[in-house]
Scaffold this motif. Sequence first.
Motif, PDB file in Angstrom:
ATOM      1  N   TYR A  33       0.834  -1.205   0.000  1.00 56.27           N
ATOM      2  CA  TYR A  33       0.000   0.000   0.000  1.00 56.27           C
ATOM      3  C   TYR A  33       0.866   1.251   0.000  1.00 56.27           C
ATOM      4  N   ASP A  34       1.871   1.270   0.840  1.00 56.72           N
ATOM      5  CA  ASP A  34       2.729   2.441   0.977  1.00 56.72           C
ATOM      6  C   ASP A  34       3.545   2.689  -0.288  1.00 56.72           C
ATOM      7  N   LEU A  35       4.129   1.636  -0.849  1.00 57.45           N
ATOM      8  CA  LEU A  35       4.979   1.791  -2.027  1.00 57.45           C
ATOM      9  C   LEU A  35       4.184   2.089  -3.289  1.00 57.45           C
ATOM     10  N   SER A  36       2.883   1.822  -3.264  1.00 54.73           N
ATOM     11  CA  SER A  36       2.053   2.064  -4.446  1.00 54.73           C
ATOM     12  C   SER A  36       1.386   3.437  -4.409  1.00 54.73           C
ATOM     13  N   SER A  37       1.749   4.256  -3.427  1.00 55.26           N
ATOM     14  CA  SER A  37       1.066   5.549  -3.264  1.00 55.26           C
ATOM     15  C   SER A  37       1.616   6.636  -4.172  1.00 55.26           C
ATOM     16  N   GLY A  38       2.602   6.311  -4.982  1.00 58.13           N
ATOM     17  CA  GLY A  38       3.144   7.276  -5.938  1.00 58.13           C
ATOM     18  C   GLY A  38       4.262   8.103  -5.354  1.00 58.13           C
ATOM     19  N   GLY A  39       4.385   9.327  -5.824  1.00 64.37           N
ATOM     20  CA  GLY A  39       5.498  10.176  -5.416  1.00 64.37           C
ATOM     21  C   GLY A  39       6.425  10.431  -6.586  1.00 64.37           C
ATOM     22  N   LYS A  40       7.331  11.361  -6.396  1.00 66.38           N
ATOM     23  CA  LYS A  40       8.232  11.757  -7.481  1.00 66.38           C
ATOM     24  C   LYS A  40       9.401  10.801  -7.672  1.00 66.38           C
ATOM     25  N   ARG A  41       9.656   9.926  -6.669  1.00 69.41           N
ATOM     26  CA  ARG A  41      10.778   8.974  -6.739  1.00 69.41           C
ATOM     27  C   ARG A  41      12.093   9.717  -7.003  1.00 69.41           C
ATOM     28  N   LEU A  42      12.304  10.839  -6.327  1.00 66.40           N
ATOM     29  CA  LEU A  42      13.485  11.663  -6.572  1.00 66.40           C
ATOM     30  C   LEU A  42      14.778  10.904  -6.356  1.00 66.40           C
ATOM     31  N   ARG A  43      14.842  10.149  -5.281  1.00 65.79           N
ATOM     32  CA  ARG A  43      16.106   9.506  -4.900  1.00 65.79           C
ATOM     33  C   ARG A  43      16.505   8.397  -5.871  1.00 65.79           C
ATOM     34  N   PRO A  44      15.615   7.465  -6.221  1.00 65.53           N
ATOM     35  CA  PRO A  44      16.039   6.457  -7.203  1.00 65.53           C
ATOM     36  C   PRO A  44      16.333   7.046  -8.582  1.00 65.53           C
ATOM     37  N   VAL A  45      15.561   8.053  -8.996  1.00 67.63           N
ATOM     38  CA  VAL A  45      15.836   8.673 -10.297  1.00 67.63           C
ATOM     39  C   VAL A  45      17.189   9.367 -10.282  1.00 67.63           C
ATOM     40  N   LEU A  46      17.494  10.054  -9.180  1.00 71.69           N
ATOM     41  CA  LEU A  46      18.787  10.729  -9.071  1.00 71.69           C
ATOM     42  C   LEU A  46      19.927   9.718  -9.081  1.00 71.69           C
ATOM     43  N   LEU A  47      19.774   8.614  -8.366  1.00 73.57           N
ATOM     44  CA  LEU A  47      20.804   7.566  -8.373  1.00 73.57           C
ATOM     45  C   LEU A  47      21.037   7.053  -9.789  1.00 73.57           C
ATOM     46  N   LEU A  48      19.960   6.765 -10.492  1.00 70.59           N
ATOM     47  CA  LEU A  48      20.096   6.217 -11.848  1.00 70.59           C
ATOM     48  C   LEU A  48      20.661   7.245 -12.820  1.00 70.59           C
ATOM     49  N   MET A  49      20.324   8.519 -12.632  1.00 72.79           N
ATOM     50  CA  MET A  49      20.895   9.550 -13.496  1.00 72.79           C
ATOM     51  C   MET A  49      22.393   9.692 -13.258  1.00 72.79           C
ATOM     52  N   ALA A  50      22.809   9.629 -11.985  1.00 71.74           N
ATOM     53  CA  ALA A  50      24.239   9.698 -11.689  1.00 71.74           C
ATOM     54  C   ALA A  50      24.964   8.496 -12.291  1.00 71.74           C
ATOM     55  N   TYR A  51      24.379   7.319 -12.142  1.00 76.41           N
ATOM     56  CA  TYR A  51      24.964   6.112 -12.733  1.00 76.41           C
ATOM     57  C   TYR A  51      25.033   6.246 -14.252  1.00 76.41           C
ATOM     58  N   ASN A  52      23.984   6.803 -14.849  1.00 74.82           N
ATOM     59  CA  ASN A  52      23.865   6.920 -16.300  1.00 74.82           C
ATOM     60  C   ASN A  52      24.857   7.916 -16.907  1.00 74.82           C
ATOM     61  N   LEU A  53      25.477   8.729 -16.054  1.00 73.29           N
ATOM     62  CA  LEU A  53      26.542   9.608 -16.536  1.00 73.29           C
ATOM     63  C   LEU A  53      27.713   8.798 -17.089  1.00 73.29           C
ATOM     64  N   TYR A  54      27.878   7.570 -16.555  1.00 75.33           N
ATOM     65  CA  TYR A  54      29.066   6.771 -16.874  1.00 75.33           C
ATOM     66  C   TYR A  54      28.736   5.430 -17.534  1.00 75.33           C
ATOM     67  N   ARG A  55      27.517   4.928 -17.338  1.00 72.67           N
ATOM     68  CA  ARG A  55      27.132   3.627 -17.878  1.00 72.67           C
ATOM     69  C   ARG A  55      25.756   3.751 -18.525  1.00 72.67           C
ATOM     70  N   HIS A  56      25.571   3.083 -19.642  1.00 70.06           N
ATOM     71  CA  HIS A  56      24.298   3.222 -20.367  1.00 70.06           C
ATOM     72  C   HIS A  56      23.194   2.353 -19.770  1.00 70.06           C
ATOM     73  N   ASP A  57      23.480   1.087 -19.537  1.00 69.63           N
ATOM     74  CA  ASP A  57      22.457   0.165 -19.036  1.00 69.63           C
ATOM     75  C   ASP A  57      22.272   0.394 -17.537  1.00 69.63           C
ATOM     76  N   VAL A  58      21.117   0.900 -17.125  1.00 66.00           N
ATOM     77  CA  VAL A  58      20.914   1.248 -15.713  1.00 66.00           C
ATOM     78  C   VAL A  58      20.443   0.069 -14.866  1.00 66.00           C
ATOM     79  N   GLU A  59      20.143  -1.059 -15.479  1.00 61.00           N
ATOM     80  CA  GLU A  59      19.597  -2.185 -14.715  1.00 61.00           C
ATOM     81  C   GLU A  59      20.521  -2.649 -13.587  1.00 61.00           C
ATOM     82  N   PRO A  60      21.864  -2.649 -13.765  1.00 63.08           N
ATOM     83  CA  PRO A  60      22.720  -3.084 -12.647  1.00 63.08           C
ATOM     84  C   PRO A  60      22.580  -2.218 -11.396  1.00 63.08           C
ATOM     85  N   ALA A  61      22.089  -0.994 -11.550  1.00 62.80           N
ATOM     86  CA  ALA A  61      21.932  -0.098 -10.391  1.00 62.80           C
ATOM     87  C   ALA A  61      20.507  -0.081  -9.856  1.00 62.80           C
TER      88      ALA A  61
END
Length: 324
Positions: A33-61
């Motif tokens: 219930y809590d995880l399905s409530s939505g939100g901007k997901r700022l932290r995971p998106v920021l992590l993946l964007m930082a990772y994506n600066l150096y690696r294309h496939d984001v699945e490992p992160a």
Amino acid sequence: MFTPTQLLEKVNAALAALPLPAAPEGLYAPIVYDLSSGGKRLRPVLLLMAYNLYRHDVEPAMSAALGLEIYHNHTLLHDDLMDNADVRRGRPTVHRRWGANTAILSGDAMLILAFAQVAACPCPQHGRVLELFASTAREVCEGQQLDMDFEHRTDVTEAEYVEMIRLKTSVLLACAARMGALIATAPEADADALYAFAERVGLAFQLQDDYLDVYGDPAVFGKATGGDILCGKNTFLLVGARARADRGQRSRLDALLADSTLPAAEKIAAVTAIYDELGMADACREAIDAYYAEARRHLERIDAPAGHTEALWAYAASLLDRTV
């Protein structure tokens, strides 16, 4: 490089597919219930964007990104319980729907699940990633305790307030950016710069929230203004006003905040008038601009393609409703 919207879609899909146990239902249903409530997901998106600066496939992160989002929602679940809040993201809070004991236990399970997700991330710097997450989780607790301590103080300094919001809010954003860099095996200097960049963005973001609670347009802000004034919450505006006020202004301010009989609209208007006398709107905007500029300088230190860092900067600017 993936866009923030594309990464958000990936994060939401991964969260929806998370293989949580079905039983006992009383423990896991509140988590779903809590995880399905939505939100901007700022932290995971920021992590993946930082990772994506150096690696294309984001699945490992992705597992680490999910871990940070689960952890963030764990803190909100417990925050709501501590604040006795009724609603989160337009829905009843977990403790309102299932009770306080369930909120505590399901929140604890979320913390464990968060660490398990981060630990599952395959990367050469596995130990450093876990150490970063653990130290950040401890700092968030320190920030929460300071916030609670400040509820009983009227002498909080601006420096103390900024340190509290750094710990409570900013370090998790900073952790996300640095963790993405570590998982991508980015240069150490870049990981440091990304941490400092996201930390400053977090500070600016929180100060903007303080500002908008008083001076924002409710139609744009998404909620009625003046809530912080009505509950006497220490914010950058209140802390700064107390520091700048003369004896008469301080006496009026404290009397207004202590008056439980004053109509809400009248109290908000009177306290805001004192803020205006003391120039707190300008002071808060200047502080936001200063952190925003610092964030930009740190991002410019990063040794990555300019187009990639500009995409990250545009995302940070969008969080603050700024033009690039």
